[in-house]
Design a protein around this motif. Structure first.
Motif, PDB file in Angstrom:
ATOM      1  N   ASP A   1       0.844  -1.190   0.000  1.00 12.88           N
ATOM      2  CA  ASP A   1       0.000   0.000   0.000  1.00 12.88           C
ATOM      3  C   ASP A   1       0.882   1.244   0.000  1.00 12.88           C
ATOM      4  O   ASP A   1       1.632   1.476   0.953  1.00 12.88           O
ATOM      5  CB  ASP A   1      -0.911   0.005   1.234  1.00 12.88           C
ATOM      6  CG  ASP A   1      -1.931  -1.112   1.202  1.00 12.88           C
ATOM      7  OD1 ASP A   1      -2.338  -1.497   0.093  1.00 12.88           O
ATOM      8  OD2 ASP A   1      -2.310  -1.599   2.291  1.00 12.88           O
ATOM      9  N   PHE A   2       0.795   2.031  -1.058  1.00 15.38           N
ATOM     10  CA  PHE A   2       1.635   3.225  -1.185  1.00 15.38           C
ATOM     11  C   PHE A   2       0.899   4.456  -0.643  1.00 15.38           C
ATOM     12  O   PHE A   2      -0.293   4.651  -0.900  1.00 15.38           O
ATOM     13  CB  PHE A   2       2.012   3.461  -2.649  1.00 15.38           C
ATOM     14  CG  PHE A   2       3.000   2.467  -3.185  1.00 15.38           C
ATOM     15  CD1 PHE A   2       4.359   2.694  -3.083  1.00 15.38           C
ATOM     16  CD2 PHE A   2       2.557   1.290  -3.790  1.00 15.38           C
ATOM     17  CE1 PHE A   2       5.273   1.779  -3.577  1.00 15.38           C
ATOM     18  CE2 PHE A   2       3.462   0.370  -4.281  1.00 15.38           C
ATOM     19  CZ  PHE A   2       4.825   0.609  -4.171  1.00 15.38           C
TER      20      PHE A   2
ATOM     21  N   ILE B   1       7.022  10.395  -1.659  1.00 16.12           N
ATOM     22  CA  ILE B   1       8.041  11.418  -1.376  1.00 16.12           C
ATOM     23  C   ILE B   1       9.401  10.777  -1.162  1.00 16.12           C
ATOM     24  O   ILE B   1      10.431  11.254  -1.682  1.00 16.12           O
ATOM     25  CB  ILE B   1       7.627  12.253  -0.143  1.00 16.12           C
ATOM     26  CG1 ILE B   1       6.405  13.118  -0.468  1.00 16.12           C
ATOM     27  CG2 ILE B   1       8.786  13.136   0.323  1.00 16.12           C
ATOM     28  CD1 ILE B   1       5.827  13.832   0.739  1.00 16.12           C
ATOM     29  N   LEU B   2       9.448   9.690  -0.400  1.00 14.93           N
ATOM     30  CA  LEU B   2      10.717   9.012  -0.143  1.00 14.93           C
ATOM     31  C   LEU B   2      11.309   8.440  -1.434  1.00 14.93           C
ATOM     32  O   LEU B   2      12.518   8.561  -1.683  1.00 14.93           O
ATOM     33  CB  LEU B   2      10.521   7.893   0.880  1.00 14.93           C
ATOM     34  CG  LEU B   2      10.211   8.319   2.322  1.00 14.93           C
ATOM     35  CD1 LEU B   2      10.080   7.094   3.214  1.00 14.93           C
ATOM     36  CD2 LEU B   2      11.294   9.251   2.859  1.00 14.93           C
ATOM     37  N   MET B   3      10.471   7.820  -2.261  1.00 15.21           N
ATOM     38  CA  MET B   3      10.981   7.244  -3.511  1.00 15.21           C
ATOM     39  C   MET B   3      11.480   8.339  -4.453  1.00 15.21           C
ATOM     40  O   MET B   3      12.521   8.185  -5.095  1.00 15.21           O
ATOM     41  CB  MET B   3       9.893   6.407  -4.186  1.00 15.21           C
ATOM     42  CG  MET B   3       9.614   5.099  -3.473  1.00 15.21           C
ATOM     43  SD  MET B   3       8.488   4.015  -4.393  1.00 15.21           S
ATOM     44  CE  MET B   3       6.966   4.952  -4.304  1.00 15.21           C
TER      45      MET B   3
ATOM     46  N   ALA C   1      15.336   8.641  -5.578  1.00 15.28           N
ATOM     47  CA  ALA C   1      15.701   8.625  -6.995  1.00 15.28           C
ATOM     48  C   ALA C   1      16.515   9.869  -7.355  1.00 15.28           C
ATOM     49  O   ALA C   1      17.492   9.794  -8.115  1.00 15.28           O
ATOM     50  CB  ALA C   1      14.453   8.544  -7.867  1.00 15.28           C
ATOM     51  N   PHE C   2      16.113  11.018  -6.792  1.00 16.58           N
ATOM     52  CA  PHE C   2      16.863  12.249  -7.047  1.00 16.58           C
ATOM     53  C   PHE C   2      18.285  12.147  -6.502  1.00 16.58           C
ATOM     54  O   PHE C   2      19.249  12.551  -7.174  1.00 16.58           O
ATOM     55  CB  PHE C   2      16.153  13.441  -6.407  1.00 16.58           C
ATOM     56  CG  PHE C   2      16.932  14.726  -6.489  1.00 16.58           C
ATOM     57  CD1 PHE C   2      16.969  15.456  -7.666  1.00 16.58           C
ATOM     58  CD2 PHE C   2      17.638  15.179  -5.393  1.00 16.58           C
ATOM     59  CE1 PHE C   2      17.711  16.634  -7.748  1.00 16.58           C
ATOM     60  CE2 PHE C   2      18.370  16.353  -5.460  1.00 16.58           C
ATOM     61  CZ  PHE C   2      18.409  17.085  -6.636  1.00 16.58           C
TER      62      PHE C   2
ATOM     63  N   ALA D   1      13.946   2.016  -1.147  1.00 15.03           N
ATOM     64  CA  ALA D   1      13.524   0.748  -0.546  1.00 15.03           C
ATOM     65  C   ALA D   1      12.470   0.980   0.530  1.00 15.03           C
ATOM     66  O   ALA D   1      11.487   0.240   0.625  1.00 15.03           O
ATOM     67  CB  ALA D   1      14.739   0.026   0.048  1.00 15.03           C
ATOM     68  N   ASP D   2      12.663   2.031   1.333  1.00 15.83           N
ATOM     69  CA  ASP D   2      11.689   2.357   2.378  1.00 15.83           C
ATOM     70  C   ASP D   2      10.341   2.707   1.757  1.00 15.83           C
ATOM     71  O   ASP D   2       9.280   2.342   2.283  1.00 15.83           O
ATOM     72  CB  ASP D   2      12.205   3.530   3.211  1.00 15.83           C
ATOM     73  CG  ASP D   2      11.551   3.603   4.585  1.00 15.83           C
ATOM     74  OD1 ASP D   2      10.599   2.837   4.823  1.00 15.83           O
ATOM     75  OD2 ASP D   2      11.992   4.416   5.418  1.00 15.83           O
ATOM     76  N   GLY D   3      10.380   3.429   0.629  1.00 10.01           N
ATOM     77  CA  GLY D   3       9.138   3.764  -0.056  1.00 10.01           C
ATOM     78  C   GLY D   3       8.389   2.536  -0.538  1.00 10.01           C
ATOM     79  O   GLY D   3       7.151   2.537  -0.616  1.00 10.01           O
TER      80      GLY D   3
END
Length: 253
Positions: A83-84, A90-92, A96-97, A207-209
């Motif tokens: 479930d996102f 925000i974390l992902m 990625a940035f 990974a946390d995302g």
């Protein structure tokens, strides 16, 4: 409202929360210390001041909007068995940035520093670089602030304690960012190590995302070990340089 001042439990919570905020701020300090490298010293100081002031403002604003912040953890959609929430997104995005930014900086370090584009004066290029650095710092401030404050919720009962802990932690972050940035500038090999840290931090955020939480202790233990090894390399290189200089001085006499 100020009854917590006489409470030992409140002071214990303040110390614990401050320590946690400092630990969570390590990622932010490393990023800021790296991105200001291309700026002149005066602009680098201003960028650090603006960036960390934004970090402080964002953290305090989020503390005053706890109900909205907690809402960021509510599920938006499900995919791949997870479930996102807005927090995950925000974390992902931030992770990625960080990965993209660190990879770009690694490429620039290997291939050569970026130069002003054709038709762009040095002053205009410096101004663009300054604005870009500040924008990047504020963007990552948002990511780190959301993660930091969400983790802090529940550790202290009083809003004043949480705000005071954030102020102390950001003050320590500002004090540490200058010496760290100067050290990285003086020892170029440490820049590649710091960039590798950013890639690692970015991967943990992604990974946390996705719901795969990696304990921060493992990450910081690996970083601390790498830093100790790099310090030994720096010390050995400095010793070799002194020996070479001493031999040359002896030979010229």
């Amino acid at each position: 409202m100020l009854d917590w001042i006489t409470s030992p439990e409140a002071w214990a919570a303040l110390v614990t929360l401050t320590a946690m905020e400092i630990i969570f701020g390590i990622d932010n300090v490393v990023f800021i210390s790296l991105v200001v490298q291309r700026l002149p010293p005066a602009q680098a100081l201003r960028a650090r001041q603006i960036g960390l002031s934004a970090a402080l403002g964002l953290r305090i604003a989020l503390l005053f909007a706890l109900s909205w912040l907690i809402g960021l953890q509510q599920s938006l959609f499900s995919a791949f068995g997870h479930d996102f929430s807005w927090r995950d997104i925000i974390l992902m995005g931030g992770g990625a940035f960080l990965i993209a930014k660190a990879t770009h900086e690694m490429h620039a370090a290997v291939e050569g520093e970026d130069e002003p584009g054709e038709g762009v004066g040095a002053g205009e290029y410096a101004q663009r670089a300054f604005v870009s650095v500040v924008a990047q710092v504020i963007l990552l401030d948002l990511v780190f602030s959301v993660d930091s404050i969400l983790t802090a919720i529940g550790m202290a009962e009083h809003l004043a304690i949480m705000i005071l802990a954030v102020i102390i932690a950001v003050g320590i972050m500002f004090a540490a960012s200058g010496p760290l940035s100067a050290f990285i500038a003086a020892h170029p090999t440490t820049k590649m190590l710091a960039l590798a840290f950013l890639v690692l931090i970015g991967m943990t955020l992604v990974a946390d995302g996705f719901g795969m939480h990696i304990p921060k202790g493992y990450i910081y233990a690996a970083m601390a070990f790498s830093v100790m090894v790099e310090m030994l390399n720096v010390a050995a290189a400095g010793r070799r340089k002194r020996h070479v200089a001493a031999r040359r001085a002896g030979g010229s006499q």
